[in-house]
Design an enzyme around this catalytic site. Structure first.
Site, PDB file in Angstrom:
ATOM      1  CB  CYS A   2       0.918   8.407  -0.746  1.00 50.56           C
ATOM      2  SG  CYS A   2       1.880   7.857   0.642  1.00 50.56           S
ATOM      3  NE  ARG A  27      -2.859   6.589  -4.970  1.00 52.04           N
ATOM      4  CZ  ARG A  27      -2.556   5.967  -6.095  1.00 52.04           C
ATOM      5  NH1 ARG A  27      -3.515   5.569  -6.898  1.00 52.04           N
ATOM      6  NH2 ARG A  27      -1.315   5.761  -6.427  1.00 52.04           N
ATOM      7  CD1 TRP A  75      -1.000   2.350   3.892  1.00 53.07           C
ATOM      8  CD2 TRP A  75       1.150   2.094   3.362  1.00 53.07           C
ATOM      9  NE1 TRP A  75      -0.626   1.074   4.248  1.00 53.07           N
ATOM     10  CE2 TRP A  75       0.700   0.886   3.938  1.00 53.07           C
ATOM     11  CE3 TRP A  75       2.485   2.169   2.953  1.00 53.07           C
ATOM     12  CZ2 TRP A  75       1.507  -0.223   4.110  1.00 53.07           C
ATOM     13  CZ3 TRP A  75       3.306   1.064   3.120  1.00 53.07           C
ATOM     14  CH2 TRP A  75       2.810  -0.126   3.693  1.00 53.07           C
ATOM     15  CG  ASN A  99       2.344   7.916  -4.464  1.00 52.75           C
ATOM     16  OD1 ASN A  99       2.801   7.038  -3.733  1.00 52.75           O
ATOM     17  ND2 ASN A  99       1.534   7.661  -5.466  1.00 52.75           N
ATOM     18  N   GLY A 100       5.584   7.725  -3.181  1.00 53.91           N
ATOM     19  CA  GLY A 100       6.723   6.932  -3.649  1.00 53.91           C
ATOM     20  C   GLY A 100       7.760   6.790  -2.557  1.00 53.91           C
ATOM     21  CD  GLU A 479      -9.546 -12.894  -3.064  1.00 54.68           C
ATOM     22  OE1 GLU A 479      -8.314 -13.009  -2.929  1.00 54.68           O
ATOM     23  OE2 GLU A 479     -10.130 -11.801  -2.976  1.00 54.68           O
ATOM     24  CE  LYS A 483     -10.754  -9.892  -0.361  1.00 56.22           C
ATOM     25  NZ  LYS A 483     -10.123  -9.422  -1.517  1.00 56.22           N
ATOM     26  CD  GLU A 486      -7.994  -7.935   1.878  1.00 55.99           C
ATOM     27  OE1 GLU A 486      -6.989  -7.247   1.671  1.00 55.99           O
ATOM     28  OE2 GLU A 486      -8.671  -8.431   0.948  1.00 55.99           O
ATOM     29  CG  HIS A 502       0.346 -34.369   5.214  1.00 53.84           C
ATOM     30  ND1 HIS A 502       0.822 -35.650   5.415  1.00 53.84           N
ATOM     31  CD2 HIS A 502      -0.529 -34.449   4.188  1.00 53.84           C
ATOM     32  CE1 HIS A 502       0.283 -36.459   4.521  1.00 53.84           C
ATOM     33  NE2 HIS A 502      -0.552 -35.753   3.766  1.00 53.84           N
ATOM     34  CE  LYS A 601      -8.846  -1.257  -4.809  1.00 54.30           C
ATOM     35  NZ  LYS A 601      -9.106  -2.582  -4.275  1.00 54.30           N
TER      36      LYS A 601
HETATM   37  C1  G6P Z   1      -2.921  -4.647  -2.332  1.00 50.23           C
HETATM   38  C2  G6P Z   1      -4.430  -4.580  -2.245  1.00 50.23           C
HETATM   39  C3  G6P Z   1      -5.025  -5.899  -2.745  1.00 50.23           C
HETATM   40  C4  G6P Z   1      -4.531  -6.205  -4.133  1.00 50.23           C
HETATM   41  C5  G6P Z   1      -3.002  -6.202  -4.222  1.00 50.23           C
HETATM   42  C6  G6P Z   1      -2.528  -6.231  -5.659  1.00 50.23           C
HETATM   43  O1  G6P Z   1      -2.433  -5.542  -1.409  1.00 50.23           O
HETATM   44  O2  G6P Z   1      -4.839  -4.323  -0.928  1.00 50.23           O
HETATM   45  O3  G6P Z   1      -6.437  -5.782  -2.768  1.00 50.23           O
HETATM   46  O4  G6P Z   1      -5.001  -7.453  -4.526  1.00 50.23           O
HETATM   47  O5  G6P Z   1      -2.487  -5.003  -3.651  1.00 50.23           O
HETATM   48  O6  G6P Z   1      -2.917  -5.029  -6.279  1.00 50.23           O
HETATM   49  P1  G6P Z   1      -3.125  -4.852  -7.828  1.00 50.23           P
HETATM   50  O7  G6P Z   1      -3.544  -3.422  -7.993  1.00 50.23           O
HETATM   51  O8  G6P Z   1      -1.802  -5.139  -8.470  1.00 50.23           O
HETATM   52  O9  G6P Z   1      -4.178  -5.802  -8.261  1.00 50.23           O
END
Ligand code: G6P
Length: 606
Positions: A2, A27, A75, A99-100, A479, A483, A486, A502, A601
């Site tokens: 948010c 956000r 969000w 926000n929160g 990773e 990527k 997502e 396995h 994010k």
């Molecule tokens: C969310 C984001 C990711 C990020 C993760 C950790 O899931 O979408 O891209 O890696 O949070 O966030 P941070 O800000 O702690 O790196």
């Protein structure tokens, strides 16, 4: 999670709010809204969907006209995305953006229902709006102070009281909020990106501080109404950093920024050819005496930690445990004084990572955070902070933040290994020199764009993908897989190549493409054997390897060949084709690359 903005000044408030929310859309982007004082009345406009939906609505129905207001991009946590659940919440007397998460919202709701309040939305935020209305006695500070006592959970709040039509009130607990200080105009925001266009000066609001913001004054008080003198901070991010700069998406721009961001991150930490983390308070003494290391993070940051583990253990011979923060905090981890806990976070606000930090401190461990956002909670509260200098990362899928986190992991590992006398000064200098060469090599890797685009065109119709690798290549494939899934919504899994037999190999058919990372010479033969196993079962395989590696047609359908570096440093290069492949697959599918479904994010809730 948010985004909040607020503006008071001479400009058209709705325009400034919408423009600011655009910078914060990463956000959360399932609904948006604003509240603006128009002729002394609080006028609210809100809409489900992206900010563009709110803009369209205001284009058709007219936008509130005024010079003081608050805005929000959401969000969803409590209640689905809908017009009703969108912020601002409140009534004609008080309006808030939040926000929160309000933990005791149920009790507050029951209490207020008993007092005759009727609730329209399913949100926890509405309970705070109604509580403020209930508590309001004409004195906003007293009202907010009582609210702070009654509300449990995390919040950053922007508040308008009808009786104060030229004033924004703000208060925070755990969720971030800044107050931007302009010339004859002031702001509130979740981070600095919305204010950069107007000012670089800001206050960081601390827990339970109340801000009273007018066009020509900002006053910060305690809940007891005692004035606080705050330090004015200066943002060092460029205005351009929060713009796309001609790229189709922020993600593509951020992928391309990696060479320069790595350079900016490592250069100040290298002195006379040796890693130098002293400016972050990491002394040789501290490294020498450290016992075990825990790396705790979420998402992409956790994957950077995985690479860190392999490199630290192999060079410095120190035991490293990597944990997902949401697991670490509840598994009663065996940490004690003398342990070093490294928290990696781009935003510095991730709720689970923050909780892990608090736990580590309680248990007496030394905490070091690796954080991108200056002044964020995790950065401020860890014993030491190593800032990465990626600049603002706007795309939800993290790319450049990952690379700079990796570069810090390497520097840290080199210095630790030297402090522990596991490598000589010459070897340490040699490794550091190679790390400094990464940005130039990466510039070459960025030229592989078309190759990756072609591979993406072959993946676009897949329903499911497998990423495999061994050792560092396995850490990297985790990773790569994240990527892709997502942003393209194609299911994908990463697997240690040797573990495939396995169970997971039963999924492999000609319809399941496989991406194999094979950059580690000592594991090459083993990985290639695993690749042959999936190839024999019909899978179309892309192999990412380094120059000089012999890979026959019987092994790979597609090859991505990277410039050669020392094996240990190859993840820094191999990350880029993974990012490109994910990006182009999602772009070809027509996905909303920068704002993928359901994600956000800066995850400030558990
Ligand atoms: C969310 C984001 C990711 C990020 C993760 C950790 O899931 O979408 O891209 O890696 O949070 O966030 P941070 O800000 O702690 O790196």
């Amino acid at each position: 999670m948010c985004g909040i903005v607020g503006y008071v000044g001479d400009k058209d408030c709705a325009d400034v709010l919408v423009d600011g929310l655009k910078k914060l859309e990463y956000r959360g982007y399932d609904s948006a809204g604003i509240a603006v004082f128009q002729n002394g009345e609080i006028e609210v406009e809100k809409s489900k969907g992206k900010l563009a939906d709110l803009e369209n609505k205001m284009k058709n129905e007219g936008k509130p006209s005024g010079h003081c207001g608050i805005g929000h991009t959401r969000w969803a946590t409590h209640g689905e995305p809908s017009d009703i659940n969108s912020h601002p919440h409140g009534n004609k007397r008080v309006s808030i953006v939040h926000n929160g998460i309000i933990e005791n919202y149920k009790q507050i709701k029951d209490f207020l229902t008993g007092k005759g309040y009727v609730f329209e939305s399913e949100t926890d935020t509405e309970t705070v709006a109604k509580l403020l209305d209930y508590l309001y006695d004409g004195n906003p500070i007293e009202t907010l102070s009582k609210m702070i006592d009654k509300v449990r959970g995390s919040y950053a709040l922007g508040i308008l009281f009808k009786d104060y039509p030229d004033t924004i009130f703000a208060v925070r607990k755990e969720s971030p909020l800044i107050v931007g200080l302009g010339e004859n105009e002031n702001f509130i925001a979740s981070d600095v990106t919305p204010i950069l266009k107007y000012t670089r000066k800001y206050y960081l609001l601390e827990q339970d501080e109340i801000a009273i913001i007018k066009k020509d004054s900002v006053k910060i008080v305690t809940p007891e109404n005692e004035e606080i003198t705050k330090e004015v901070l200066t943002a060092d991010w460029d205005v351009d950093a929060a713009e796309k700069g001609g790229y189709a998406h922020f993600m593509l721009k951020e992928i391309n920024e990696q060479p320069s961001k790595i350079k900016t991150t490592i250069s100040p930490r290298i002195q006379d050819g040796m890693p130098y983390l002293e400016e972050s308070g990491i002394t040789m003494e501290m490294l020498k005496n450290s016992k075990r290391i825990f790396i705790v993070a979420c998402g992409t940051a956790m994957h950077a930690g995985m690479v860190g583990k392999y490199v630290i253990e192999s060079l410095a011979r120190v035991e490293v445990t990597v944990d997902i923060a949401s697991e670490f905090r509840y598994r009663n981890p065996l940490i004690e004084k003398g342990d070093l806990v490294i928290l990696i976070s781009q935003s510095g606000e991730t709720a689970d990572t923050y909780a892990a930090l608090k736990l580590a401190k309680e248990r007496g461990a030394t905490t070091v955070s690796v954080v991108n956002v200056k002044g964020s909670t995790i950065a401020r509260e860890a014993d030491k902070v190593i800032y990465t200098h990626a600049g603002p990362e706007i795309s939800v899928a993290s790319t450049k933040a990952y690379s700079v986190q990796l570069s810090i992991m390497y520097l840290f590992a080199f210095e630790l290994a030297y402090a522990k006398e596991k490598i000589s000064k010459e070897r340490c200098m040699e490794l550091t020199k190679q790390l400094m060469e990464v940005p130039d090599k990466l510039a070459e890797v960025l030229e592989l764009k078309e190759r990756c685009q072609f591979i993406a065109s072959r993946l676009v119709n897949a329903e499911s993908l497998l990423y495999i690798g061994r050792g560092l290549d396995y850490a990297l494939s985790m990773e790569g897989s994240l990527k892709l899934k997502e942003i393209s919504y194609i299911h994908s899994e990463s697997y240690a190549a040797g573990e495939l037999k396995h169970g997971t190999i039963s999924l492999v058919t000609e319809d399941m493409p496989v991406i194999a990372v094979a950059t580690q010479s000592n594991l090459l033969e083993k990985t290639i054997s695993n690749v042959k196993e999936v190839k024999a079962r019909g899978a179309k395989v892309t192999v990412i390897c380094k120059e000089g590696t012999e890979i026959g047609k019987d092994v790979a359908n597609h090859l991505v060949t990277l410039p050669a570096m020392e094996d240990m440093l190859m993840p820094m290069l191999a990350a880029v084709p993974m990012q490109y492949i994910a990006y182009y697959t999602a772009a070809l599918k027509g996905c909303d690359v920068d704002q993928p479904r359901n994600l956000a994010k800066s995850v400030t809730v558990e």
